[in-house]
Design an enzyme around this catalytic site. Structure first.
Site, short mmCIF file in Angstrom:
data_model
loop_
_atom_site.label_atom_id
_atom_site.label_comp_id
_atom_site.label_asym_id
_atom_site.label_seq_id
_atom_site.Cartn_x
_atom_site.Cartn_y
_atom_site.Cartn_z
N ASP A 149 -7.66 -2.13 -8.92
CA ASP A 149 -6.67 -1.07 -9.07
C ASP A 149 -5.29 -1.69 -8.89
O ASP A 149 -5.11 -2.89 -9.12
CB ASP A 149 -6.93 0.07 -8.08
CG ASP A 149 -6.53 1.42 -8.64
OD1 ASP A 149 -5.32 1.61 -8.88
OD2 ASP A 149 -7.39 2.29 -8.84
N HIS A 196 -4.24 -3.41 -11.78
CA HIS A 196 -3.48 -2.48 -12.62
C HIS A 196 -1.98 -2.71 -12.51
O HIS A 196 -1.21 -1.85 -12.92
CB HIS A 196 -3.82 -1.04 -12.23
CG HIS A 196 -5.24 -0.65 -12.50
ND1 HIS A 196 -5.73 0.61 -12.25
CD2 HIS A 196 -6.28 -1.36 -13.00
CE1 HIS A 196 -7.02 0.66 -12.57
NE2 HIS A 196 -7.38 -0.52 -13.02
#
Length: 320
Positions: A145, A168
């Site tokens: 993430d 991310h």
């Protein structure tokens, strides 16, 4: 192996040093964590968490149960901490976020190494929430993430010298998911590198949000290496494009950003129609295609943008 660990103040003496040494592994039963954290540092002033050890969250045993709803245990949380430091630690495979700093102020995070597979869900490296005067420096973060997620109530935050990937990217947000969130201001992300991440420098808000402001945000001297979506403002994050965000984004700077991208949309400024972005600056942007992409685009919606220096790909005139 240890289960839930809580260091709770207030404490009369200081500074207090917590040394984590060797390899510490988590209890693989997620029900063991009643506070949502494996290690909790709470209500303490002038605390140092260090020691060079490894916190192995054994996340692979529980990731399959992640449904995007109830969060899994965070490996290390600083909650209501003032004048704190966290440095020289290794985090591996947290069940949820690897570290979180919340309701705290004047915290320095330095020289962390955080590692989890790109497929691991909701394993943000460092998450901030209602945190003021936080410096995050000289760290290597690769997760499933955001490498660093700067959430609601973050004020005067510096992220510098962070190498991110996989993951991310480094994000402001997401903002506006819950009621009673606080404004974000004074965020600087400088001298960082993104490698094979699914986003680069990102600001993200939900649609149909409470009234919020996110202002004074700078991404500067960022290198992108085979990054998808290297520059992105997304005000329809996980939301319908037909509904608008009430988060007002302003005074945003993307400066000296270079490297390669694996998606055609190198620059995406997707702002709210009811609360358009204001004072968005792009300066000296040089992004080149990679990974089979042959041409790049820059798109803009509801963003008042100024361009200085050379910007590749060029911004459309409607944004100037």
């Amino acid at each position: 192996m240890v289960g839930e660990v809580v260091f709770k103040g207030p404490c009369a003496a200081g500074p207090i040093t917590v040394q984590i040494q060797g390899n510490v592994t988590a209890n693989e039963d997620p029900s063991a964590y009643t506070l949502g954290a494996w290690f909790m540092i709470q209500d303490v002033s002038n605390v140092i968490v260090t020691g060079g050890g490894t916190l192995d969250g054994k996340g692979a045993s529980v990731w399959k149960y992640d449904d995007g709803g109830t969060p899994m245990a965070v490996s290390l949380v600083m909650e209501r901490v003032s004048f704190g430091k966290m440095n020289g630690l290794f985090f591996v495979n947290s069940m949820g976020f690897h570290s979180k700093i919340t309701d705290s102020h004047d915290v320095v995070v330095d020289a962390l190494t955080i590692t989890a597979p790109a497929t691991s869900p909701n394993t943000d490296g460092i998450h901030l929430s209602n945190a003021t005067n936080v410096n995050i420096t000289n760290s290597v973060i690769g997760t499933g993430d955001d490498c660093v997620s700067i959430g609601q109530g973050a004020v005067n935050v510096l992220v510098s010298g962070v190498t991110c990937g996989p993951g991310h990217g480094i994000s402001v947000g997401s903002l506006g998911k819950r009621d009673n969130e606080l404004n974000v201001s004074g965020v600087k992300v400088i001298h960082c590198k993104m490698s094979s991440t699914s986003n680069g420098a990102r600001i993200k808000t939900y649609s149909e949000t409470p009234e919020l402001q996110a202002t004074g945000i700078t991404f500067q001297d960022i290198t992108m290496d085979h990054v998808a979506n290297p520059i992105i403002i997304d005000q329809h994050y996980h939301s319908s494009k037909t509904k608008d965000s009430n988060v007002k984004i302003s005074d945003v700077h993307f400066i000296d950003i270079k490297g390669t991208t694996t998606t055609p949309a190198a620059i995406q400024l997707d702002c709210s129609a009811t609360h358009p972005c204001e004072s968005v600056q792009l300066s000296n942007i040089n992004l080149q295609p990679a990974g089979g992409v042959t041409a790049l685009t820059a798109t803009c919606a509801n963003a008042k943008t100024t361009v200085t220096g050379t910007t590749t790909p060029p911004m459309p005139r409607l944004c100037s």
